[in-house]
Design a protein around this motif. Structure first.
Motif, PDB file in Angstrom:
ATOM      1  N   ALA A  59       0.833  -1.203   0.000  1.00 21.08           N
ATOM      2  CA  ALA A  59       0.000   0.000   0.000  1.00 21.08           C
ATOM      3  C   ALA A  59       0.869   1.256   0.000  1.00 21.08           C
ATOM      4  CB  ALA A  59      -0.929  -0.010   1.211  1.00 21.08           C
ATOM      5  N   GLU A  60       1.939   1.229   0.765  1.00 17.81           N
ATOM      6  CA  GLU A  60       2.852   2.376   0.812  1.00 17.81           C
ATOM      7  C   GLU A  60       3.491   2.624  -0.555  1.00 17.81           C
ATOM      8  OE1 GLU A  60       7.185   3.481   2.788  1.00 17.81           O
ATOM      9  OE2 GLU A  60       5.940   1.922   3.715  1.00 17.81           O
ATOM     10  N   LEU A  61       3.797   1.545  -1.271  1.00 20.07           N
ATOM     11  CA  LEU A  61       4.487   1.675  -2.553  1.00 20.07           C
ATOM     12  C   LEU A  61       3.554   2.063  -3.693  1.00 20.07           C
ATOM     13  CD1 LEU A  61       6.881  -1.422  -2.410  1.00 20.07           C
ATOM     14  CD2 LEU A  61       7.386   0.960  -1.835  1.00 20.07           C
ATOM     15  N   LEU A  62       2.289   1.672  -3.625  1.00 22.50           N
ATOM     16  CA  LEU A  62       1.387   1.876  -4.760  1.00 22.50           C
ATOM     17  C   LEU A  62       0.355   2.979  -4.545  1.00 22.50           C
ATOM     18  CD1 LEU A  62       0.628  -1.781  -5.960  1.00 22.50           C
ATOM     19  CD2 LEU A  62       2.285  -0.145  -6.862  1.00 22.50           C
ATOM     20  N   HIS A  63       0.062   3.315  -3.317  1.00 21.60           N
ATOM     21  CA  HIS A  63      -0.994   4.294  -3.070  1.00 21.60           C
ATOM     22  C   HIS A  63      -0.667   5.632  -3.734  1.00 21.60           C
ATOM     23  CE1 HIS A  63      -4.285   6.351  -1.112  1.00 21.60           C
ATOM     24  NE2 HIS A  63      -3.436   7.281  -0.671  1.00 21.60           N
ATOM     25  N   ASP A  64      -1.597   6.100  -4.549  1.00 21.47           N
ATOM     26  CA  ASP A  64      -1.513   7.403  -5.209  1.00 21.47           C
ATOM     27  C   ASP A  64      -0.390   7.481  -6.247  1.00 21.47           C
ATOM     28  OD1 ASP A  64      -2.761   9.887  -5.515  1.00 21.47           O
ATOM     29  OD2 ASP A  64      -1.204  10.903  -4.371  1.00 21.47           O
ATOM     30  N   ARG A  65       0.210   6.351  -6.585  1.00 19.88           N
ATOM     31  CA  ARG A  65       1.243   6.360  -7.631  1.00 19.88           C
ATOM     32  C   ARG A  65       0.605   6.184  -9.001  1.00 19.88           C
ATOM     33  NH1 ARG A  65       7.318   5.235  -6.872  1.00 19.88           N
ATOM     34  NH2 ARG A  65       7.604   5.127  -4.625  1.00 19.88           N
ATOM     35  N   LEU A  66       1.364   6.584 -10.012  1.00 14.99           N
ATOM     36  CA  LEU A  66       0.991   6.304 -11.397  1.00 14.99           C
ATOM     37  C   LEU A  66       1.524   4.913 -11.714  1.00 14.99           C
ATOM     38  CD1 LEU A  66       2.068   9.761 -12.868  1.00 14.99           C
ATOM     39  CD2 LEU A  66      -0.221   9.073 -12.132  1.00 14.99           C
ATOM     40  N   VAL A  67       0.627   3.964 -11.910  1.00 14.19           N
ATOM     41  CA  VAL A  67       1.006   2.558 -12.049  1.00 14.19           C
ATOM     42  C   VAL A  67       0.823   2.111 -13.492  1.00 14.19           C
ATOM     43  CG1 VAL A  67       0.516   0.196 -11.314  1.00 14.19           C
ATOM     44  CG2 VAL A  67       0.413   2.066  -9.652  1.00 14.19           C
ATOM     45  N   LEU A  68       1.851   1.483 -14.025  1.00 13.67           N
ATOM     46  CA  LEU A  68       1.795   0.915 -15.368  1.00 13.67           C
ATOM     47  C   LEU A  68       1.898  -0.594 -15.248  1.00 13.67           C
ATOM     48  CD1 LEU A  68       3.748   3.700 -15.428  1.00 13.67           C
ATOM     49  CD2 LEU A  68       3.476   3.293 -17.879  1.00 13.67           C
ATOM     50  N   VAL A  69       0.930  -1.288 -15.800  1.00  8.21           N
ATOM     51  CA  VAL A  69       0.887  -2.748 -15.732  1.00  8.21           C
ATOM     52  C   VAL A  69       1.338  -3.307 -17.078  1.00  8.21           C
ATOM     53  CG1 VAL A  69      -0.547  -4.775 -15.317  1.00  8.21           C
ATOM     54  CG2 VAL A  69      -1.021  -2.636 -14.092  1.00  8.21           C
ATOM     55  N   GLY A  70       2.339  -4.174 -17.045  1.00 10.72           N
ATOM     56  CA  GLY A  70       2.852  -4.770 -18.273  1.00 10.72           C
ATOM     57  C   GLY A  70       3.151  -6.237 -18.082  1.00 10.72           C
ATOM     58  N   ALA A  71       3.745  -6.829 -19.105  1.00  9.75           N
ATOM     59  CA  ALA A  71       4.021  -8.267 -19.080  1.00  9.75           C
ATOM     60  C   ALA A  71       5.489  -8.531 -19.372  1.00  9.75           C
ATOM     61  CB  ALA A  71       3.149  -8.990 -20.099  1.00  9.75           C
ATOM     62  N   ASN A  72       6.018  -9.504 -18.656  1.00 10.27           N
ATOM     63  CA  ASN A  72       7.370  -9.998 -18.910  1.00 10.27           C
ATOM     64  C   ASN A  72       7.270 -11.510 -19.076  1.00 10.27           C
ATOM     65  OD1 ASN A  72      10.111 -10.380 -19.116  1.00 10.27           O
ATOM     66  ND2 ASN A  72      10.524 -10.098 -16.935  1.00 10.27           N
ATOM     67  N   ILE A  73       6.695 -11.898 -20.205  1.00 18.36           N
ATOM     68  CA  ILE A  73       6.430 -13.305 -20.502  1.00 18.36           C
ATOM     69  C   ILE A  73       7.386 -13.753 -21.599  1.00 18.36           C
ATOM     70  CG2 ILE A  73       4.683 -14.987 -21.179  1.00 18.36           C
ATOM     71  CD1 ILE A  73       4.058 -13.549 -18.567  1.00 18.36           C
ATOM     72  N   ALA A  74       7.992 -14.911 -21.415  1.00 17.23           N
ATOM     73  CA  ALA A  74       9.022 -15.375 -22.348  1.00 17.23           C
ATOM     74  C   ALA A  74       8.507 -15.485 -23.781  1.00 17.23           C
ATOM     75  CB  ALA A  74       9.566 -16.725 -21.877  1.00 17.23           C
ATOM     76  N   SER A  75       7.235 -15.801 -23.957  1.00 20.61           N
ATOM     77  CA  SER A  75       6.715 -16.043 -25.304  1.00 20.61           C
ATOM     78  C   SER A  75       6.204 -14.785 -25.995  1.00 20.61           C
ATOM     79  CB  SER A  75       5.576 -17.072 -25.242  1.00 20.61           C
ATOM     80  OG  SER A  75       4.526 -16.601 -24.410  1.00 20.61           O
TER      81      SER A  75
END
Length: 447
Positions: free
Chosen positions: A290-306
């Motif tokens: 919660a401390e790390l993500l609260h009110d932050r600009l969050v980008l969700v991505g993928a690090n998948i081998a394929s």
């Protein structure tokens, strides 16, 4: 022979014209490759001094193979699994979210329990709680000539952010005209949201204005976020080296590209959490997330081998594509609209004034070389200041120092005006032609 021949013969002028045309027309991409290598070297040189303001506001959440195996899932992730992930993220109240995944094909296989509406309902919760949500968009018109783009259920509960573009080389545009209309990129969209709640340098008033601006020459940082060690094991991450030692090492790697240091693990600059980190159940761990993500600009991505969504960072090598958006956003938070960029080309011409400046520096080297040749040939002084000219051109060192001083001054002035530098590496290497006679004499001394 004339006692005081001209500085250049006419054939040399024709040679100069050919060199200018080669520099402008860039056959085989030689000039642009050299420019890119020089820019990357400078980025690596100063990466450890990159400011950390944006780093405190941005975070990346990566869906990786470990997360898929932990949840016995597959890729693309079923909508039900994604629903759980984004519910967990929502619970930590991020300031805004960009999802760097393309929802262009419904892979529910006709099963309503696995349908896309499950995930769309979760995305709708973000809207209800006032958390802006952007989904990756190709800018194409869906279903026209087989083109793919975001499915309708997701379009209704999110905002589009353009992730596909052309014509800007390795730069990052703020907005582009697409088949689906004018569209902003994730970095600018998230920066607007940042400016809505924080003091910042104002973004462009609208997408049309943003599209007219030059794209970002993204600068990459090196030092890890202080919080990274609290959430992940960073012992494998290479530490920053001394500025001068790193500069020399990077210079040799830029000139002799096979001498790279790919064995060193350069961990991403942006604070990074694994999707697995969102599954913690211990109160202390949840408080940390919660401390790390609260009110932050969050980008969700993928690090998948394929998957093939990778970008090349001059500092880190290959990284998942989401980091390019994160770093461009970081550049905007640090500099606003005063980000590093190339000047625009002259109307209807394939070059800009920075190219002319580089040619001017090359012309200076050519003139100094010709004056040295006159001095070695014993010709009369070319200028009215005979004594000073003889002293200056007795050795190539003063000429080389003059070129280096002008190159340094030009680079500083360009940096102060947020303009990308000239081809520093190319000019430094070409300036060594001033020492050609001494180099030849060194190798011929035993003959």
């Amino acid at each position: 022979m004339l006692s005081n021949p001209p500085l250049f013969k006419y054939r040399r002028y024709w040679l100069a014209v050919i060199i200018v045309l080669l520099a402008i027309l860039d056959p085989f991409g030689l000039a642009s490759s050299s420019d890119k290598a020089s820019a990357q070297w400078l980025n690596r040189m100063f990466a450890s001094h990159y400011p950390s303001l944006g780093q405190q506001r941005v975070a990346v959440v990566l869906i990786d193979d470990a997360y898929l195996m932990r949840n016995d899932s597959s890729w693309p992730m079923p909508y039900g699994e994604q629903s759980k992930l984004f519910k967990r993220l929502l619970a930590y109240k991020p300031g805004a979210v960009f999802v760097d995944l393309l929802y262009s094909h419904d892979h529910s296989l006709g099963d309503p329990a696995r349908g896309s509406q499950l995930l769309a309902n979760v995305f709708e919760r973000y809207q209800r709680q006032g958390i802006p949500l952007w989904l990756a968009n190709t800018g194409l018109k869906r279903a026209e000539a087989g083109q793919a783009n975001t499915l309708a259920p997701f379009m209704q509960v999110s905002r589009p952010a353009l992730v596909v573009w052309e014509g800007v080389d390795d730069k990052y545009p703020l907005a582009k005209h697409t088949q689906a209309g004018l569209m902003e990129t994730p970095a600018l969209a998230l920066y607007r949201e940042f400016c809505a709640t924080h003091e910042c340098k104002p973004p462009p008033v609208d997408a049309q204005t943003a599209a007219q601006r030059q794209p970002i020459a993204v600068q990459w940082g090196l030092k890890l976020a202080p919080e990274q060690a609290r959430i992940a094991d960073i012992r494998h991450c290479a530490a920053a080296r001394h500025f001068l030692l790193d500069g020399v090492a990077q210079l040799f790697q830029a000139v002799f590209w096979k001498l790279d240091d790919s064995a060193q693990a350069r961990c991403p600059y942006t604070l990074t959490l694994s999707a697995s980190d969102l599954e913690v159940t211990e109160p202390d761990d949840q408080a940390l997330i919660a401390e790390l993500l609260h009110d932050r600009l969050v980008l969700v991505g993928a690090n998948i081998a394929s998957t093939g969504d990778w970008v090349e960072s001059p500092v880190h090598g290959q990284l998942p594509g989401v980091y390019l958006h994160a770093m461009a956003l970081d550049n905007l938070i640090n500099s606003g609209m005063n980000y590093d960029h190339e000047p625009a080309n002259f109307p209807a011409l394939p070059f800009n004034w920075l190219d002319l400046l580089e040619l001017g520096l090359l012309a200076l080297i050519a003139v100094l070389k010709a004056l040295h040749a006159r001095r070695l040939a014993g010709h009369r002084a070319w200028s009215r200041w005979r004594r000073q000219e003889i002293w200056f051109f007795t050795s190539p060192c003063p000429s080389w120092l003059l070129v280096m001083s002008m190159l340094a001054a030009v680079s500083v002035l360009l940096s102060l005006n947020d303009i990308t530098p000239v081809n520093v590496l190319g000019i430094v290497l070409l300036s060594l032609v001033l020492f050609s006679e001494r180099i030849e004499a060194f190798f011929d001394r035993d003959r």
